[in-house]
Design an enzyme around this catalytic site. Structure first.
Site, PDB file in Angstrom:
ATOM      1  N   ASP A  14       0.921  -1.144  -0.034  1.00 26.13           N
ATOM      2  CA  ASP A  14      -0.130  -0.101   0.048  1.00 26.13           C
ATOM      3  C   ASP A  14       0.819   1.363  -0.093  1.00 26.13           C
ATOM      4  O   ASP A  14       2.065   1.283   0.476  1.00 26.13           O
ATOM      5  CB  ASP A  14      -0.795  -0.019   1.256  1.00 26.13           C
ATOM      6  CG  ASP A  14      -2.093   0.846   1.099  1.00 26.13           C
ATOM      7  OD1 ASP A  14      -2.231   1.396  -0.113  1.00 26.13           O
ATOM      8  OD2 ASP A  14      -2.798   1.170   1.852  1.00 26.13           O
ATOM      9  N   ASN A  62     -10.963  -2.395  -5.528  1.00 24.91           N
ATOM     10  CA  ASN A  62     -10.250  -1.508  -6.263  1.00 24.91           C
ATOM     11  C   ASN A  62     -10.861  -1.039  -7.663  1.00 24.91           C
ATOM     12  O   ASN A  62     -10.304  -0.133  -8.164  1.00 24.91           O
ATOM     13  CB  ASN A  62      -8.893  -2.079  -6.635  1.00 24.91           C
ATOM     14  CG  ASN A  62      -8.050  -2.032  -5.286  1.00 24.91           C
ATOM     15  OD1 ASN A  62      -7.042  -2.602  -5.289  1.00 24.91           O
ATOM     16  ND2 ASN A  62      -8.109  -0.940  -4.263  1.00 24.91           N
TER      17      ASN A  62
HETATM   18  C1  IPE Z   1      -5.173  -2.463  -0.206  1.00 24.72           C
HETATM   19  O1  IPE Z   1      -5.067  -1.261  -0.675  1.00 24.72           O
HETATM   20  C2  IPE Z   1      -5.538  -3.457  -1.599  1.00 24.72           C
HETATM   21  C3  IPE Z   1      -4.068  -3.733  -2.146  1.00 24.72           C
HETATM   22  C4  IPE Z   1      -2.921  -3.353  -1.714  1.00 24.72           C
HETATM   23  C5  IPE Z   1      -4.314  -4.453  -3.475  1.00 24.72           C
HETATM   24  P1  IPE Z   1      -6.208  -0.236  -0.591  1.00 24.72           P
HETATM   25  O2  IPE Z   1      -5.494   1.014  -0.855  1.00 24.72           O
HETATM   26  O3  IPE Z   1      -7.267  -0.504  -1.685  1.00 24.72           O
HETATM   27  O4  IPE Z   1      -6.859  -0.295   0.939  1.00 24.72           O
HETATM   28  P2  IPE Z   1      -7.859   0.838   1.513  1.00 24.72           P
HETATM   29  O5  IPE Z   1      -8.930   1.190   0.446  1.00 24.72           O
HETATM   30  O6  IPE Z   1      -6.888   1.981   1.987  1.00 24.72           O
HETATM   31  O7  IPE Z   1      -8.246  -0.099   2.677  1.00 24.72           O
HETATM   32  C1  IPE Z   2      -1.532   0.167  -3.539  1.00 25.08           C
HETATM   33  O1  IPE Z   2      -1.140   1.546  -3.395  1.00 25.08           O
HETATM   34  C2  IPE Z   2      -1.562  -0.451  -4.804  1.00 25.08           C
HETATM   35  C3  IPE Z   2      -3.097  -0.822  -5.192  1.00 25.08           C
HETATM   36  C4  IPE Z   2      -3.833  -0.823  -4.153  1.00 25.08           C
HETATM   37  C5  IPE Z   2      -3.306  -1.485  -6.421  1.00 25.08           C
HETATM   38  P1  IPE Z   2      -2.527   2.631  -3.608  1.00 25.08           P
HETATM   39  O2  IPE Z   2      -2.778   3.132  -4.919  1.00 25.08           O
HETATM   40  O3  IPE Z   2      -3.539   2.202  -2.499  1.00 25.08           O
HETATM   41  O4  IPE Z   2      -1.630   3.752  -2.857  1.00 25.08           O
HETATM   42  P2  IPE Z   2      -2.548   4.870  -1.789  1.00 25.08           P
HETATM   43  O5  IPE Z   2      -2.934   3.750  -0.613  1.00 25.08           O
HETATM   44  O6  IPE Z   2      -3.513   5.706  -2.534  1.00 25.08           O
HETATM   45  O7  IPE Z   2      -1.277   5.817  -1.511  1.00 25.08           O
HETATM   46 MG    MG Z   3      -4.140   2.478  -0.540  1.00 26.95          MG
END
Ligand code: IPE
Ligand code: IPE
Ligand code: MG
Length: 229
Positions: A14, A62
């Site tokens: 994340d 997502n």
């Molecule tokens: C969790 O990250 C999913 C992945 C790393 C694929 P998100 O960024 O989607 O999670 P939330 O929305 O902060 O809970």
């Molecule tokens: C994790 O990084 C990747 C996926 C969930 C695909 P994020 O895209 O969630 O990054 P933040 O949480 O918005 O910084």
């Molecule tokens: Mg995230």
């Protein structure tokens, strides 16, 4: 008490978006940098002799993101799987996928299938990429399969597990989440009941061998009791 070796390391990658923002870059550049962190981390896990690594790459939630970002991520999965297959073969790693894969674009499903088959001969090490994965969806899919097969109650843990995406996968010993968020976000819900958690404020693109070593060291300092005294 004896320390349990890490058989399965699971990572919630994340913080790609926030990393990009902090550098005044578009979010997709954060995902690109995230791929480089995947490469570093998978290599480091191999050096630490961890046989199974699972990576949360795209959750069932997502899809809510802007279309452009979802398309960018799909493009990245396509590119990564195609261009890294040779390396993964050299590293003798079986690449497997967990999630509702049928909902992904057809050409990606085909690439995933080819990758899995091309690496199936490697049995020492596996990399599990969780794509369109959600713990609730996995449980519901399992229940629906059980019902459609006409299996009668009592449904045991063993029967349920047999209907998961990857029934033979050991439960994660250690789950790492980067970027300072303290939640599971629908990852390995059933399988994580006795996992150890490790949270770091580092954004995923900053994660490296040292960061993994720190997490592993922390894990080995813990005592896992499984309800015991
Ligand atoms: C969790 O990250 C999913 C992945 C790393 C694929 P998100 O960024 O989607 O999670 P939330 O929305 O902060 O809970
Ligand atoms: C994790 O990084 C990747 C996926 C969930 C695909 P994020 O895209 O969630 O990054 P933040 O949480 O918005 O910084
Ligand atoms: Mg995230």
């Amino acid at each position: 008490m004896e320390k349990k070796k890490i058989e399965h390391l699971a990572i919630i990658m994340d913080g790609n978006g926030r990393w990009a923002k902090s550098k005044h870059l578009p979010r997709i550049m954060g995902h690109h940098a995230g791929v480089r962190a995947v490469e570093r981390t998978v290599r480091a896990a191999r050096e630490l002799d961890i046989p199974t690594v699972s990576l949360y790459a795209f959750s069932t939630e997502n899809w809510k993101r802007p279309k452009g970002e979802v398309m960018g991520l799909m493009g990245l999965f396509r590119y990564y799987m195609k261009s890294k297959l040779e390396d993964l073969c050299k590293e003798e790693t079986h690449v497997r996928f967990a999630g509702d894969l049928e909902a992904l674009p057809d050409d990606i499903v085909e690439i995933l299938d080819d990758t899995e088959k091309a690496t199936a001969k490697f049995t020492e090490r596996q990399l599990v990429v969780c794509l369109n994965y959600g713990g609730r969806k996995e449980l519901l899919d399992a229940v629906n399969k059980i019902v459609s097969e006409g299996i009668k109650p009592p449904i045991t843990e063993e029967i349920l597990r047999k209907h998961f995406y990857l029934p033979d996968l050991p439960d994660p010993d250690l789950i790492i989440r980067t970027s300072g968020e303290l939640r599971l976000s629908n990852f390995w819900l059933w399988q994580s009941s006795y996992s150890e958690y490790y949270f770091t404020d580092k954004y995923w693109p900053e994660f490296d061998k040292n960061a993994l070593q720190e997490a592993v060291k922390d894990y080995y300092e813990r005592e896992r009791r499984y309800g015991n005294a």
